[in-house]
Design a protein around this motif. Sequence first.
Motif, short mmCIF file in Angstrom:
data_model
loop_
_atom_site.label_atom_id
_atom_site.label_comp_id
_atom_site.label_asym_id
_atom_site.label_seq_id
_atom_site.Cartn_x
_atom_site.Cartn_y
_atom_site.Cartn_z
N LYS A 77 0.81 -1.22 0.00
CA LYS A 77 0.00 0.00 0.00
C LYS A 77 0.85 1.27 0.00
N VAL A 78 1.88 1.30 -0.84
CA VAL A 78 2.62 2.54 -1.08
C VAL A 78 2.22 3.03 -2.47
N SER A 79 1.77 4.28 -2.53
CA SER A 79 1.33 4.87 -3.79
C SER A 79 2.41 5.79 -4.33
N LYS A 80 2.65 5.71 -5.64
CA LYS A 80 3.67 6.55 -6.28
C LYS A 80 3.08 7.14 -7.56
N LYS A 81 3.06 8.44 -7.64
CA LYS A 81 2.64 9.11 -8.87
C LYS A 81 3.82 9.90 -9.40
N ILE A 82 4.37 9.46 -10.53
CA ILE A 82 5.59 10.04 -11.07
C ILE A 82 5.27 10.94 -12.25
N THR A 83 5.81 12.15 -12.21
CA THR A 83 5.62 13.12 -13.29
C THR A 83 6.97 13.47 -13.88
N SER A 84 7.14 13.24 -15.18
CA SER A 84 8.41 13.55 -15.84
C SER A 84 8.58 15.05 -15.99
N GLN A 85 9.80 15.52 -15.80
CA GLN A 85 10.15 16.92 -16.01
C GLN A 85 11.28 16.98 -17.05
N VAL A 86 11.56 18.17 -17.55
CA VAL A 86 12.59 18.32 -18.57
C VAL A 86 13.95 17.84 -18.05
N ASP A 87 14.23 18.13 -16.78
CA ASP A 87 15.54 17.80 -16.22
C ASP A 87 15.48 16.71 -15.15
N GLY A 88 14.37 15.94 -15.10
CA GLY A 88 14.27 14.89 -14.10
C GLY A 88 12.84 14.43 -13.91
N ILE B 228 18.70 16.55 -12.78
CA ILE B 228 20.11 16.63 -13.15
C ILE B 228 20.31 17.91 -13.94
N ASN B 229 21.26 18.72 -13.47
CA ASN B 229 21.57 19.97 -14.17
C ASN B 229 23.08 20.22 -14.08
N GLU B 230 23.49 21.44 -14.36
CA GLU B 230 24.92 21.75 -14.37
C GLU B 230 25.56 21.58 -12.99
N GLN B 231 24.75 21.56 -11.93
CA GLN B 231 25.27 21.37 -10.58
C GLN B 231 25.35 19.90 -10.20
N GLY B 232 24.82 19.00 -11.03
CA GLY B 232 24.86 17.57 -10.75
C GLY B 232 23.48 17.02 -10.49
N LEU B 233 23.44 15.93 -9.73
CA LEU B 233 22.18 15.28 -9.35
C LEU B 233 21.65 15.95 -8.09
N GLN B 234 20.43 16.45 -8.13
CA GLN B 234 19.82 17.10 -6.98
C GLN B 234 18.58 16.32 -6.56
N VAL B 235 18.53 15.95 -5.29
CA VAL B 235 17.41 15.19 -4.73
C VAL B 235 16.85 15.98 -3.56
#
Length: 203
Positions: A35-46, A66-73
Amino acid sequence: KSNEKWSNFVSSGVVVEYLVGTNIVYSQADMNSPKVSKKITSQVDGFDAAISFDDFRISFDLRVKINEQGLQVEVPESSIKELDPQYKIGNMYLYPFLGYSKIDEEAGYMLIPDGSGALIALEDHHGQFNQPYSEPVYGTNYGIDDPYVLSLKNNQVTTSQPNMVTAPIFGMIHEDKKFGFIGIIQEGDYNARIEAYPNGAIR
């Protein structure tokens, strides 16, 4: 070849440890939980992911780019919802096994901010370490570490960590693959911990 809880931790990009009622022992929820729900929306950079643990009524947004600064979470604080007072988030891990390797499979090292910085080789340590490195960024949080606070109040002798974390950074290098990263905690660092598991350390 580990137990189900640890296997789920390894294979999950997001892991939440939560408290139930007045219990002080953490329970684990991850992307393999029921019962874990995940709704994923694609973006231009991630991508953005709306994640909800329906049984506990805990939800939050995960933003990865992901951009010029690297992977951002990022998990925006404003997105965190705890709708059942019985369940509260204790700890959250984001991509905890980024850069992992099996015993003696890779030449390289982990960077931990122990004092001015230290390296842990990825080589086989032959059981030398049985506990992970786990330290709070900038030292102990006096507001929540009750035993430490009480001992100070009662003028009792306390021990301090020999090397306090002074920078919210961590990293890893795989020498043969010429792969590496440095991680920087940009927000929430005052309430974060750096954890590193040399081979042989147990969870």
